[in-house]
Design an enzyme around this catalytic site. Structure first.
Site, PDB file in Angstrom:
ATOM      1  N   CYS A 186      -3.603 -29.652 -49.014  1.00  0.00           N
ATOM      2  CA  CYS A 186      -3.451 -31.093 -49.250  1.00  0.00           C
ATOM      3  C   CYS A 186      -4.253 -31.911 -48.257  1.00  0.00           C
ATOM      4  CB  CYS A 186      -1.976 -31.478 -49.205  1.00  0.00           C
ATOM      5  SG  CYS A 186      -1.149 -31.052 -47.662  1.00  0.00           S
ATOM      6  N   ASN A 197       0.600 -23.175 -51.945  1.00  0.00           N
ATOM      7  CA  ASN A 197      -0.576 -22.991 -51.096  1.00  0.00           C
ATOM      8  C   ASN A 197      -0.249 -22.456 -49.701  1.00  0.00           C
ATOM      9  OD1 ASN A 197       0.619 -25.463 -50.492  1.00  0.00           O
ATOM     10  ND2 ASN A 197      -1.316 -26.506 -50.104  1.00  0.00           N
ATOM     11  N   GLU A 236       5.868 -35.084 -49.097  1.00  0.00           N
ATOM     12  CA  GLU A 236       4.520 -34.815 -48.567  1.00  0.00           C
ATOM     13  C   GLU A 236       3.694 -34.422 -49.772  1.00  0.00           C
ATOM     14  OE1 GLU A 236       1.312 -33.280 -47.898  1.00  0.00           O
ATOM     15  OE2 GLU A 236       2.395 -31.516 -47.154  1.00  0.00           O
TER      16      GLU A 236
END
Length: 484
Positions: A284, A151, A249
């Site tokens: 996210c 992303n 993460e």
């Protein structure tokens, strides 16, 4: 393009390749090697000499290399931004900005390489140790493996690779197979900036196979991952066998709480930029659940619908495009399925809701049941479910009712209420009066619960990528005189 192993640009030992295509229309862009485990083993072996070269490199030289890298990236923002838009699908205005941010991160870590400070410990705080002197220093871990998602591949690569190199480690990188090309171009720039041999390597190919190899290999000291929670759990499981460091993460299901006294227009704009437009909703820390105080619920829904309808969906290379395609057809189909399932549960689509190929219309959904997967699973696309609440306690409970805990946002003009809610939210970061989709490299970023552990930031990541060594000088001071 080829992959970078031991400072040489190589094909796979199997001779196999993987095509990289534009997610908007499937047109071919380039190809990358499909690496084998033999290639991966060769890369890790080369990294053993690379880590020794990096550890021997003075901090000012590491800094100079990273700062040169930043300058060279800035010289190619337009070229790199266009390539990233083509392979990733984000609108070109956003990809140029991502490249610009990556250059800034490289420069910042270059500066921070000269500020890896230790401490002097007051030993006379402990009886019997008055004559001793102690200090700490920070030293590199060795080899850092960076696993990069699709992303924000260039920006997140910068957070991991620049940090690892600034700390004096060798870095091996596994880019996303869907969009590895821009990252490989940045690796070319890093080589041109003067990195020592095998200080940084990039391997392309099957993500699961290579990721598991890196997570389990005993000669890698840290694995840093941005990805799904399932990926993070698997990496942790494999890394535990060698007690290696893991930085995770992972997923998020970020809540935005909008109180009745908030500026509703600003709150609606934050949802648009923090969920529907930015990254095509594939972030996210994007806004994924919107809780609105009941008295202003209808007004907020009206404002959000109006803004969502104005967004332009289309060719990511056009300057005025707001929303481009999702990364591939499977991702688009998953988002469409989540929308249809919510409708079947009684939710109402106010705007959008349709898929065209890999494109998902910006979608606003109301009347979402509290048990819906749309509120409990991470939906990676431009979908904004809105839910009313009656009081602050209920809003906090709704926001905390999640396996994830990355970030959250609060909209209110009451500072006491903002502090109260912020302290009660079970997340790694809280943004007041703007979207959850905020990441500033000087601010520690990371989550709690199933969103992972560890923090990434200019000041924090270097600590994650070094170890602290204590040095004690025994009886270094002369015996103090009995009388003055």
């Amino acid at each position: 393009m080829k992959m970078l192993i031991d400072s040489a640009w190589l094909e796979s030992s199997s001779g196999e390749w993987a095509e990289v295509c534009n997610p908007a229309d499937g047109t071919y862009i380039d190809r990358v090697p499909s690496a084998t485990l033999e290639d991966a083993a060769r890369m890790v072996q080369a990294a053993q000499s690379g880590k020794r070269r990096m550890a021997a490199l003075p901090a000012h030289e590491r800094a100079a290399i990273l700062i040169r890298t930043a300058t060279l990236i800035e010289d190619q923002i337009d070229t790199l931004g266009e390539l990233l838009a083509r392979e990733n699908g984000k609108p070109i205005m956003q990809t140029r900005d991502e490249v610009r941010v990556a250059a800034r991160i490289f420069r910042s870590f270059g500066e921070e390489a000269k500020r890896l400070f230790g401490r002097v410990i007051p030993m006379d705080a402990v009886p019997g140790n008055e004559r001793h002197v102690a200090m700490t220093i920070r030293q590199p871990l060795g080899v850092v493996a960076a696993i990069i998602p699709f992303n924000y591949p260039v920006e997140l690569f910068a957070h991991k690779a620049a940090a690892g190199l600034a700390a004096g480690n060798a870095v091996v990188t596994k880019p996303p197979l869907e969009c590895p090309l821009t990252l490989l171009k940045v690796a070319e720039i890093m080589e041109a900036a003067g990195l020592p041999r095998a200080a940084h390597q990039v391997i392309t190919g099957d993500g699961v196979m290579l990721g598991e190899f890196l997570a389990s290999h005993p000669d890698i000291q840290l694995v840093t991952v941005t990805g799904s929670t399932a990926t993070g759990k698997r990496v942790s499981e494999l890394a535990a066998k060698n007690l290696k460091h893991v930085h995770l993460e992972l997923g998020g299901n970020d809540a935005q709480i909008i109180c009745a006294d908030a500026d509703l227009d600003v709150a609606a704009e934050a949802v648009v930029l923090g969920r529907l437009a930015r990254g095509n909703g594939q972030i996210c820390c994007a806004v994924k659940r919107i809780f609105v105080e009941a008295p202003v619920y209808d007004r907020f829904a009206e404002l959000l619908n109006d803004k969502a309808r104005r967004l332009k969906v289309g060719n990511q290379l056009e300057e005025d495009t707001d929303v481009g395609p999702l990364i591939h057809s499977i991702a688009a189909e998953r988002v469409e399925t989540a929308i249809r399932q919510a409708e079947a549960e009684g939710a109402k689509v106010l705007t959008g809701g349709h898929r065209r190929g890999n494109f998902i219309e910006p979608t606003v959904i109301s009347n979402v049941p509290l048990g819906s997967n749309l509120l409990h699973e991470e939906v990676f696309g431009p979908v904004a479910p809105i839910v009313p609440f009656t009081n602050i306690t209920e809003a906090v409970e709704l926001a905390n009712n999640s396996q994830f805990g990355l970030q959250a946002a609060i909209f209110t003009n009451d500072i006491s209420r903002a502090f109260d809610i912020a302290y009660r939210l079970e997340v790694g970061g809280v943004i007041v009066n703007w979207s959850t989709a905020v990441r500033v490299e000087t601010l520690a970023f990371g989550g709690v619960k199933q969103s992972g552990h560890g923090r990434e930031a200019i000041h924090d990541t270097l600590l994650e990528m070094t170890h602290q060594k204590s040095i004690l000088f025994f009886n270094a001071l002369s015996q103090p005189p009995a009388e003055m």
